[in-house]
Design an enzyme around this catalytic site. Structure first.
Site, short mmCIF file in Angstrom:
data_model
loop_
_atom_site.label_atom_id
_atom_site.label_comp_id
_atom_site.label_asym_id
_atom_site.label_seq_id
_atom_site.Cartn_x
_atom_site.Cartn_y
_atom_site.Cartn_z
N ASN A 1 0.73 -1.18 -0.02
CA ASN A 1 0.05 -0.11 -0.08
C ASN A 1 0.80 1.32 0.08
O ASN A 1 0.91 1.74 -1.07
CB ASN A 1 -0.88 -0.05 1.27
CG ASN A 1 -1.90 1.20 1.21
OD1 ASN A 1 -1.85 1.92 0.48
ND2 ASN A 1 -3.10 0.99 1.93
N ASP A 2 1.51 1.57 1.08
CA ASP A 2 2.24 2.88 1.34
C ASP A 2 3.25 3.02 0.11
O ASP A 2 3.57 3.99 -0.26
CB ASP A 2 2.81 2.88 2.68
CG ASP A 2 1.62 3.09 3.75
OD1 ASP A 2 0.55 3.74 3.32
OD2 ASP A 2 1.60 2.45 4.75
#
Lengths: 467, 108
Positions: A389-390
């Site tokens: 994600n990040d």
């Protein structure tokens, strides 16, 4: 007898450093750990020779102490040996944290015993004993929290208001009790207060830190334990302990800085600024999440010529590394070009993804690092993000208000088509929205990575069969 | 430590200094792929703390010291043995991947 003991210490110090050196190259790494292991065996067995140096009052307690020491050794080695062999590979980071915390606790224990046994030692020695005790306890509680977070026992970062103030007070209390200690020893209550404060400080510092930053925290705690061990080695006049502890302290500090640099954040930023507090200025992410079924995504994969797989922590959590490699091999058989792109801080430890993919048997040639792969995304047909994600959030490039602004990311959004396999609609560990997911060229495949990849494999089989 | 190596003042500082540089040098040119095993390996190495805990326990004279010493040795031993097992298991996986000699350069 002393000569024998000192020779053993010398041999051990050499073996540990030489072992660590060999561990720093993939070709010699396995022999490195075995050498270090031999060194550890030698020094532990040799330490029973201390028996001959015990004199005075301790002599009468010797049989009991020997029994206690032997029992503790057998229990400690037995438990961790059994646990270390049984733990799944995906849980390795938290095991490192747990064992590291225990090392910190042991350093704290030495400090406590020395303070009780030799309250009349010189001020320098007392100061170093106390410093080692503080760092050891700090590392103990910090590692325990990191372990609990990665085990999922503490699902959410805990950020009460006035936390910074509380931290400051606890630290102040710890320092105050530490300053008062030399004069008031052997006061057991004050000693207990000191260790309690040090322990609480470590926990309070670590609690508000998000899971994405845990690798840095574990590495920092590792370095701290090393320094604490080095200090206690000085106090005990034990050169091997000093050398091993200091080497680990220095190596661990450097590793921590390298990791923080990979995230383009300073160490102070990770430790003291809470994720989410800066979130107010964060740009709003607008747009729709567009879900797609695993079958439909598989159909696109089937016709893509060039693909890049981006694994993240979700892959580790779902134990899906073998399935992912199976999919890659299947697509290669269809003539596609498949690569794995690895972000330095993907997963919960640096190199976490390397270890996972190595376990699944992915050859080195298919694994590409951040710098080399980023230029290839614009010419890539499909980028498949699995549980990351990040590290693929374009806000790091564009949104100055984002907490991860400036962190180098994998430019997945530049690929023609992006598929993201994700368990649910939740945010990543940093707790921020991801603009990638709402981008025009991105589709979400919801579900457990293991199941989704299995479905994709089945669909591809069917599609190829129809051809 | 009676009759053992005596480390006083500046000699100790020299030792700290040289050991710190050694640690720095060993890590500074390591490919990212080995960061996790190396962290685990250094975690194992500070497991040597068990020796210090054993030494302190053998010289314990009171009940409180014995209890703390017992816990110290227990935790230290767990650190050393656990660190070893985890590191060996991690490194074993690199074997199945048939590491080529060019691997570190490729990854950097």
């Amino acid at each position: 007898m002393d000569l024998l003991l000192q020779s053993c210490d010398l041999i051990t110090a050499f073996l540990l450093i030489y072992g660590l050196k060999r561990m720093s190259s993939p070709v010699t790494a396995s022999s490195g750990i075995v050498l270090a292991g031999i060194g550890m065996m030698v020094v532990t067995l040799a330490s029973f020779l201390y028996v001959f140096g015990v004199s005075g009052e301790a002599r009468t307690h010797l049989p009991v102490n020997l029994l206690l020491g032997g029992l503790a050794l057998i229990l400690g080695v037995g438990w961790s040996w059994w646990r270390g062999h049984r733990v799944p590979l995906t849980a390795m980071p938290q095991m490192v944290a747990l064992y590291n915390g225990m090392g910190g606790a042991a350093a704290g224990a030495i400090s406590a015993m020395e303070l009780l046994a030799h309250p009349d030692a010189s001020n320098v020695r007392l100061a170093i004993t106390i410093a080692g005790g503080f760092i050891g306890s700090f590392s103990f509680s910090g590692s325990l929290i990191a372990w609990a977070k990665l085990e999922g026992k503490l699902p959410k970062p805990w950020r009460p208001r006035f936390l910074q103030l509380g931290n400051g007070l606890v630290l102040l209390l710890a320092v105050a009790s530490a300053t008062a200690l030399p004069a008031l020893l052997p006061n057991e209550n004050l000693l207990a207060l000191f260790f309690l404060c040090s322990f609480a400080f470590g926990a309070l510092i670590t609690l508000p830190i998000g899971g994405a930053d845990m690798p840095v925290v574990i590495s920092l705690c590792n370095a701290c334990t090393g320094i604490a061990v080095g200090f206690e080695g000085y106090v005990l006049h034990h050169p091997a302990l000093m050398i091993a502890g200091t080497v680990v302290g220095a190596a661990g500090s450097l590793l921590t800085l390298l990791m923080a640099r990979a995230m383009n954040r300073s160490l102070g930023n990770i430790l003291f600024s809470n994720f989410g507090e800066t979130g107010q200025e964060e740009a709003q992410v607008t747009g729709q999440l567009k879900p797609i079924s695993a079958e439909d995504a598989a159909a696109t994969l089937c016709y893509a010529r060039k693909m890049i797989f981006v694994p993240g922590y979700g892959l580790a959590a779902a134990h899906a590394q073998r399935k992912l490699y199976e999919l890659a091999k299947r697509l290669q058989e269809e003539g596609a070009d498949v690569k794995f792109a690895i972000h330095p801080v993907a997963g919960r430890m640096p190199g976490h993804m390397d270890v996972l993919l190595a376990e699944a048997g992915v050859p080195y040639e298919m694994i590409v690092g951040l710098d080399e792969i980023n230029g290839e995304f614009p010419t890539t047909d499909v980028a498949l993000v699995v549980g990351a994600n990040d590290i693929v959030n374009p806000a790091a490039r564009t949104d100055k208000g984002s907490p991860i602004y400036g962190m180098p990311i994998l430019d997945v959004d530049k690929a023609h088509q992006v598929y993201v396999i994700k368990r649910g609609q939740g945010k990543g560990y940093a707790g921020i929205e991801n603009a990638l997911f709402t981008a025009d060229n991105c589709r979400m495949v919801y579900g457990d990575a293991q199941e989704v990849l299995g479905q994709m494999l089945l669909s591809i089989k069917e599609l190829v069969g129809q051809r | 430590m009676d009759g053992q190596t005596t480390l006083t003042g500046f000699l100790a500082i020299y030792l700290f200094l040289l050991a710190a540089f050694t640690g720095y040098e060993v890590i500074s040119r390591v490919p990212a792929i080995l960061h996790t095993p190396l962290m685990s390996g250094s975690n194992f190495i500070h497991g040597i703390v068990v020796v210090g805990a054993l030494y302190a326990l053998l010289h314990a004279t009171t009940m409180v010291e014995q209890v703390i010493g017992f816990l110290g040795v227990l935790f230290g031993a767990a650190n050393a043995a656990g660190g070893y097992v985890v590191t060996v298991r991690m490194l074993r996986m690199f074997h199945s991947g048939k590491p080529s000699k060019t691997a570190p350069e490729l990854r950097r």
